[in-house]
Scaffold this active site. Structure first.
Site, PDB file in Angstrom:
ATOM      1  N   GLU A  92      34.811  36.689  49.907  1.00 54.43           N
ATOM      2  CA  GLU A  92      33.943  36.413  48.825  1.00 54.43           C
ATOM      3  C   GLU A  92      32.489  36.777  49.175  1.00 54.43           C
ATOM      4  OE1 GLU A  92      36.321  34.196  49.866  1.00 54.43           O
ATOM      5  OE2 GLU A  92      37.498  33.613  48.329  1.00 54.43           O
TER       6      GLU A  92
ATOM      7  N   GLY B 128      41.509  35.225  42.738  1.00 51.13           N
ATOM      8  CA  GLY B 128      41.300  35.098  41.528  1.00 51.13           C
ATOM      9  C   GLY B 128      40.854  36.444  40.876  1.00 51.13           C
TER      10      GLY B 128
HETATM   11  C1  QUE Z   1      36.480  39.538  47.501  1.00 55.30           C
HETATM   12  C2  QUE Z   1      37.360  38.767  46.531  1.00 55.30           C
HETATM   13  C3  QUE Z   1      38.415  39.226  45.820  1.00 55.30           C
HETATM   14  C4  QUE Z   1      38.669  40.825  45.893  1.00 55.30           C
HETATM   15  C5  QUE Z   1      37.649  41.518  46.882  1.00 55.30           C
HETATM   16  C6  QUE Z   1      36.881  40.978  47.432  1.00 55.30           C
HETATM   17  C7  QUE Z   1      39.146  38.737  44.740  1.00 55.30           C
HETATM   18  C8  QUE Z   1      40.433  39.512  44.180  1.00 55.30           C
HETATM   19  C9  QUE Z   1      40.239  40.722  44.255  1.00 55.30           C
HETATM   20  C10 QUE Z   1      41.315  41.872  43.813  1.00 55.30           C
HETATM   21  C11 QUE Z   1      41.797  42.719  44.327  1.00 55.30           C
HETATM   22  C12 QUE Z   1      42.651  43.598  43.541  1.00 55.30           C
HETATM   23  C13 QUE Z   1      43.044  43.544  42.337  1.00 55.30           C
HETATM   24  C14 QUE Z   1      42.273  42.469  41.484  1.00 55.30           C
HETATM   25  C15 QUE Z   1      41.352  41.634  42.280  1.00 55.30           C
HETATM   26  O1  QUE Z   1      39.614  41.494  45.277  1.00 55.30           O
HETATM   27  O2  QUE Z   1      39.157  37.422  44.586  1.00 55.30           O
HETATM   28  O3  QUE Z   1      42.484  42.319  40.290  1.00 55.30           O
HETATM   29  O4  QUE Z   1      43.683  44.246  41.768  1.00 55.30           O
HETATM   30  O5  QUE Z   1      41.024  38.848  43.415  1.00 55.30           O
HETATM   31  O6  QUE Z   1      36.018  41.716  48.397  1.00 55.30           O
HETATM   32  O7  QUE Z   1      37.143  37.389  46.349  1.00 55.30           O
END
Ligand code: QUE
Length: 359
Positions: free
Chosen positions: A141, A65
């Protein structure tokens, strides 16, 4: 219409392409709001026989997300509350997951590359998941002060033994062989053949039962799944992750004594202590509950945890400053009280997830 998700109809197939490759196709509120009504329309349109979802860019299906945007909407640290986007985003994301969970036609995710958190919410609820050799699957998460949502409380306890508990608490990554063994992947295909898979689904004779047609088409592309290291560790995972208190899991890992157990214990000690305790309680509750019930529980948790300091701090440490050194508050497991954990599960009068009744 949002260009971040491309929606097209090719013959009998509704085709969804998550199209934010620079953000690893992380799912935003706008993407949820564009996709959901189109799924409703495809569900109702008799000329559409199946839906296919994939990610653009070749690196990720969906990294999760758009938690960065949710964190960006938070007020001052002392203001309390989860920020305006927290409510809107999680309501829209969970409603979308629910739409997919109860989708009346074959829903086929082509999962190539990174698939984490919200990416599982867009794939695990459908009937088919074809994964490639580039798959990196995780529920990470607890490392950002959240908990394994998008149905994690329902699907993680249904993975073999205690592997779901292990994956949800540690955020460990799975490869394609692991995903097949878990039952997440229904098919293992080569990434170089994904365009062909889409073409074959579009060209298929959909006059028979949809699920049989989809299964038959995908069966024409299956590759060797390979051997799963997760499967090889299933016994030790079962020994170490059966307890109902996080402290008991840490003790079991210590007694296990292996290098893997020591690494796993160290990983758990880096995660948000609040997240770990909330997650273990969520996963135990989910053993005996259906998906819709857990979605309502998870909405409460999403609002409670995004309002706590660990979420802001986790986003800072993992996605903004990227120092990977979150300073959790409370800092240790023993500082997280049962009452604090319990409070995260409390009903929220006037702010509950309301889902349409579906069969
Ligand atoms: C835990 C998460 C997420 C995460 C890293 C975590 C997550 C998520 C993203 C993410 C990664 C790259 C992006 C971005 C979001 O990283 O839910 O916009 O460019 O979306 O340790 O839950």
């Amino acid at each position: 219409m949002s260009e971040d998700v491309l929606l097209e109809t090719r013959g009998a197939v509704g085709l969804v392409t998550l199209n934010r490759p620079k953000a690893l196709n992380a799912l935003s509120l706008e993407m949820c709001r564009a996709l959901h009504p189109r799924l409703d329309a495809w569900a109702a349109d008799p000329s559409v026989k199946a839906v296919v979802i994939r990610g653009a860019g070749g690196k990720a299906f969906c990294a999760g997300g758009d938690v960065r945007a949710v964190a960006g909407s938070l007020g001052r640290p002392d203001a309390g509350g989860g920020g305006p986007l927290s409510r809107e985003f999680f309501l829209a994301e969970y409603a979308l997951n629910h739409r997919i969970h109860h989708f009346p036609k074959p829903f086929i995710a082509l999962v190539d590359g990174i698939c984490m958190g919200g990416g599982l919410g867009l794939s695990v609820h459908g009937g088919f998941r074809a994964v490639t050799e580039r798959l990196v699957l995780a529920m990470p998460e607890t490392g950002i002060g959240l908990f394994p949502d998008v149905g994690g409380g329902w699907f993680l306890p249904r993975f073999p033994g205690e592997t779901g508990t292990y994956l949800g608490l540690t955020g460990a990554r799975c490869d394609a062989a692991d995903a097949v063994w878990l039952g997440y992947a229904t098919h293992r295909v080569e990434s170089s053949r994904l365009e062909e898979v889409v073409d074959a689904l579009v060209a298929a004779d959909w006059s028979g039962p949809g699920h049989h047609v989809a299964a038959h088409v995908l069966a024409g592309f299956i590759a060797e799944p390979g051997t799963s290291t997760l499967e090889a560790r299933a016994d030790v995972i079962a020994r170490c992750f059966r307890g109902d208190r996080v402290e008991d899991l840490l003790t079991a890992l210590e007694q296990e004594g292996s290098a893997w157990a020591e690494e796993t214990r160290a990983t758990l000690l880096r995660m948000s202590p609040t997240s770990l305790k909330v997650t273990l309680r969520q996963l135990r509750e989910g053993r005996g509950q259906d998906y819709d019930t857990m979605a309502r529980v998870e909405y409460r948790l999403s609002q409670a945890l995004t309002a706590r300091p660990d979420f802001r701090e986790g986003i800072r440490a993992v996605l903004v400053d990227k120092d990977q050194k979150p300073r959790w508050s409370p800092a240790t497991l023993s500082d997280v009280t049962d009452a604090e954990v319990e409070a995260c599960f409390a009903p929220r009068p006037g702010d509950e997830l309301v889902l349409p009744a579906r069969g």
